[in-house]
Design a protein around this motif. Structure first.
Motif, PDB file in Angstrom:
ATOM      1  N   UNK A   7       0.763  -1.021   0.170  1.00 28.57           N
ATOM      2  CA  UNK A   7      -0.025   0.081   0.087  1.00 28.57           C
ATOM      3  C   UNK A   7       0.853   1.053  -0.049  1.00 28.57           C
ATOM      4  N   UNK A   8       1.873   1.027   0.900  1.00 30.33           N
ATOM      5  CA  UNK A   8       2.826   2.255   0.854  1.00 30.33           C
ATOM      6  C   UNK A   8       3.417   2.437  -0.501  1.00 30.33           C
ATOM      7  N   UNK A   9       3.806   1.199  -1.139  1.00 35.66           N
ATOM      8  CA  UNK A   9       4.649   1.534  -2.443  1.00 35.66           C
ATOM      9  C   UNK A   9       3.561   2.083  -3.394  1.00 35.66           C
ATOM     10  N   UNK A  10       2.275   1.531  -3.532  1.00 39.29           N
ATOM     11  CA  UNK A  10       1.677   2.082  -4.596  1.00 39.29           C
ATOM     12  C   UNK A  10       1.087   3.454  -4.282  1.00 39.29           C
ATOM     13  N   UNK A  11       1.153   3.816  -3.049  1.00 41.08           N
ATOM     14  CA  UNK A  11       1.001   5.350  -2.928  1.00 41.08           C
ATOM     15  C   UNK A  11       2.131   6.383  -3.376  1.00 41.08           C
ATOM     16  N   UNK A  12       3.445   5.642  -3.324  1.00 43.98           N
ATOM     17  CA  UNK A  12       4.619   6.370  -3.884  1.00 43.98           C
ATOM     18  C   UNK A  12       4.393   6.437  -5.518  1.00 43.98           C
ATOM     19  N   UNK A  13       3.838   5.309  -5.919  1.00 39.67           N
ATOM     20  CA  UNK A  13       3.531   5.302  -7.437  1.00 39.67           C
ATOM     21  C   UNK A  13       2.654   6.319  -7.948  1.00 39.67           C
ATOM     22  N   UNK A  14       1.604   6.406  -6.939  1.00 35.90           N
ATOM     23  CA  UNK A  14       0.653   7.619  -7.275  1.00 35.90           C
ATOM     24  C   UNK A  14       1.011   9.076  -7.060  1.00 35.90           C
ATOM     25  N   UNK A  15       2.051   9.188  -6.384  1.00 40.32           N
ATOM     26  CA  UNK A  15       2.625  10.652  -6.203  1.00 40.32           C
ATOM     27  C   UNK A  15       3.462  10.835  -7.487  1.00 40.32           C
ATOM     28  N   UNK A  16       4.294   9.762  -7.990  1.00 39.44           N
ATOM     29  CA  UNK A  16       5.001   9.902  -9.247  1.00 39.44           C
ATOM     30  C   UNK A  16       4.080  10.064 -10.183  1.00 39.44           C
ATOM     31  N   UNK A  17       2.932   9.396 -10.328  1.00 43.17           N
ATOM     32  CA  UNK A  17       2.016   9.819 -11.527  1.00 43.17           C
ATOM     33  C   UNK A  17       1.443  11.166 -11.388  1.00 43.17           C
ATOM     34  N   UNK A  18       1.228  11.664 -10.157  1.00 46.19           N
ATOM     35  CA  UNK A  18       0.530  12.892  -9.869  1.00 46.19           C
ATOM     36  C   UNK A  18       1.374  13.945 -10.507  1.00 46.19           C
ATOM     37  N   UNK A  65      12.230   8.208 -12.206  1.00 48.05           N
ATOM     38  CA  UNK A  65      11.559   7.981 -10.642  1.00 48.05           C
ATOM     39  C   UNK A  65      11.031   6.985 -10.301  1.00 48.05           C
ATOM     40  N   UNK A  66      10.111   6.193 -11.705  1.00 43.92           N
ATOM     41  CA  UNK A  66       9.718   4.917 -11.062  1.00 43.92           C
ATOM     42  C   UNK A  66      10.691   3.872 -10.827  1.00 43.92           C
ATOM     43  N   UNK A  67      11.781   3.902 -11.718  1.00 43.15           N
ATOM     44  CA  UNK A  67      12.999   2.999 -11.472  1.00 43.15           C
ATOM     45  C   UNK A  67      13.489   2.895 -10.319  1.00 43.15           C
ATOM     46  N   UNK A  68      13.982   4.282  -9.721  1.00 41.77           N
ATOM     47  CA  UNK A  68      14.499   4.193  -8.433  1.00 41.77           C
ATOM     48  C   UNK A  68      13.499   3.814  -7.407  1.00 41.77           C
ATOM     49  N   UNK A  69      12.280   4.200  -7.679  1.00 44.51           N
ATOM     50  CA  UNK A  69      11.322   3.765  -6.376  1.00 44.51           C
ATOM     51  C   UNK A  69      11.400   2.310  -6.422  1.00 44.51           C
ATOM     52  N   UNK A  70      11.368   1.610  -7.599  1.00 41.83           N
ATOM     53  CA  UNK A  70      11.365  -0.091  -7.371  1.00 41.83           C
ATOM     54  C   UNK A  70      12.564  -0.345  -6.818  1.00 41.83           C
ATOM     55  N   UNK A  71      13.701   0.040  -7.080  1.00 41.59           N
ATOM     56  CA  UNK A  71      14.949  -0.465  -6.663  1.00 41.59           C
ATOM     57  C   UNK A  71      15.030  -0.242  -5.153  1.00 41.59           C
ATOM     58  N   UNK A  72      14.344   0.964  -4.791  1.00 43.99           N
ATOM     59  CA  UNK A  72      14.375   1.223  -3.229  1.00 43.99           C
ATOM     60  C   UNK A  72      13.446   0.002  -2.508  1.00 43.99           C
ATOM     61  N   UNK A  73      12.280  -0.482  -3.248  1.00 42.55           N
ATOM     62  CA  UNK A  73      11.671  -1.255  -2.753  1.00 42.55           C
ATOM     63  C   UNK A  73      12.306  -2.750  -2.630  1.00 42.55           C
ATOM     64  N   UNK A  74      13.112  -2.946  -3.476  1.00 40.36           N
ATOM     65  CA  UNK A  74      13.468  -4.470  -3.502  1.00 40.36           C
ATOM     66  C   UNK A  74      14.443  -4.483  -2.451  1.00 40.36           C
ATOM     67  N   UNK A  75      15.079  -3.323  -1.629  1.00 35.71           N
ATOM     68  CA  UNK A  75      15.803  -3.451  -0.492  1.00 35.71           C
ATOM     69  C   UNK A  75      15.210  -3.858   0.687  1.00 35.71           C
ATOM     70  N   UNK A  76      13.826  -3.767   0.795  1.00 33.20           N
ATOM     71  CA  UNK A  76      13.174  -4.291   1.866  1.00 33.20           C
ATOM     72  C   UNK A  76      12.184  -5.455   1.718  1.00 33.20           C
ATOM     73  N   UNK A  77      11.718  -5.654   0.366  1.00 29.03           N
ATOM     74  CA  UNK A  77      10.783  -6.662   0.057  1.00 29.03           C
ATOM     75  C   UNK A  77      11.576  -7.653  -0.899  1.00 29.03           C
TER      76      UNK A  77
END
Length: 386
Positions: free
Chosen positions: A154-165, A349-361
């Protein structure tokens, strides 16, 4: 006529895939099948020799071949099926027109909005209509039941929506919608105390400011971040308390176990060979570890048999040094391409976000994580081209 219908089918399948991605994996699988087949059956030239397609296909084949040589196929086949979208999604996304790919972000935006509203409804119900409202959400073990979703996703999808925004704010002249969605997403991230999402947002803000702003705006933004950091440090909030508990997080125990497994493995070049073996090694670590604070905590780790909660650690355990290099290659390729290409901030921004997400999931351990990883890598690579 058939070509037009195939193209239209592909476009609408893509839109529906984006919309249902955060909502329903069953429908996501259905529309991915329609998307892949409609593109495959289209007449005319299709892109097969793309860097992302090739690198993710090599990663898939390496995992498959390495696993077959180390594990019974019947035991491991569910993990192979789970990562098939690593091939289907990049081929499909890269063969769509750029305007179609970008339009699909609007469908993803509203799909995320639905799960966000559903989570807010769960939070309101918990605090105002539930008898068990005595616990704060920051570390409550039943938070996923309350927000009707898994907190990290949910947190990551919220980050995605901020990038889309941000994209809508810049490119689509939908400034009011973008501002409201950004504030709402930030508010939800703070409410559920999604630590990595907060750190990711701050990191993406810094990257965006330094890429797209002049020196004056950079100084203002940096000063604002320093002020916010000081307020956060001196404020005794529940969010600060959650950050202070990082050293007690289950991930610390898991990561130590993963590093210990790699240190003790005899084959550091190709790893354990499979996800099944990797989980077994972690389970053995939990059983032998004497540093748990209580017997109940130890039993919880043994019962749940947590995965690595870090995709990079998972790949070095599963595929060894070779597997990690193959896994990281498309990420480095994308970073290089997006930094070299002007006007590619959205993909970056999309790419950096998923790379960060890979660090904890361990995102490839879940179907939705596989979808997110494959989509974002292929989108960020394809978006830099027309």
């Amino acid at each position: 006529m058939n070509r037009f219908l195939d193209k239209k089918t592909a476009n609408y399948s893509y839109y529906l895939l984006m919309f249902f991605l955060p909502i329903s994996l069953l429908l996501g699988n259905i529309f991915l099948s329609f998307l892949f087949l409609s593109i495959l059956l289209q007449k005319g030239r299709k892109t097969f020799n793309n860097g992302v397609i090739i690198s993710l296909a090599v990663f898939f084949l390496f995992i498959l071949i390495n696993g077959l040589s180390s594990t019974n196929f019947g035991v491991e086949q569910n993990n192979y099926k789970k990562i098939i979208p690593l091939i289907l999604i990049p081929f499909s996304i890269i063969n769509l027109e750029k305007k179609t790919r970008l339009k699909g972000l609007l469908f993803l935006f509203f799909g995320v909005l639905i799960i966000q509203l559903n989570s807010v409804a769960g939070i309101i119900d918990y605090y105002y209509f539930s008898e068990g409202k005595k616990y704060a959400l920051k570390n409550y073990s039943k938070i996923n039941e309350i927000i009707n979703y898994e907190r990290p996703y949910l947190g990551y999808f919220s980050v995605v929506n901020i990038i889309i925004s941000y994209y809508l704010f810049k490119e689509k002249n939908k400034k009011i919608l973008a501002i409201i969605a950004t504030i709402f997403s930030l508010f939800l991230i703070l409410i559920i105390s999604a630590r990595l999402s907060i750190i990711t947002i701050l990191f993406l803000i810094i990257i965006t400011v330094f890429i797209e702003s002049n020196k004056r705006n950079r100084l203002i933004a940096l000063s604002g971040l320093i002020v916010l950091s000081l307020l956060f440090y001196f404020n005794n909030s529940s969010l600060k308390h959650r950050f202070s508990q990082i050293n007690k997080d289950a991930r610390v125990v898991i990561w130590k176990g993963a590093l210990n497994s790699f240190t003790n493995t005899e084959n550091k070049i190709t790893g354990s060979g499979s996800q099944v073996n990797t989980r077994k090694e972690l389970l053995d670590h939990y059983k032998m570890n004497d540093s748990f604070e209580s017997v109940d905590e130890k039993n919880r780790f043994i019962t749940k048999n947590y995965n690595t909660h870090n995709q990079y650690l998972n790949e070095i355990l599963r595929g060894g040094i070779i597997g990690l290099v193959i896994f990281v290659f498309p990420q480095l390729l994308n970073l290089y391409s997006n930094f070299r290409k002007e006007n590619s901030i959205l993909g970056l921004l999309f790419l950096l976000s998923i790379l960060c997400f890979c660090l904890v999931e361990n995102i490839l351990d879940r179907q939705i994580g596989v979808y997110l990883y494959a989509f974002i890598l292929s989108f960020s690579y394809a978006n830099k081209n027309n």
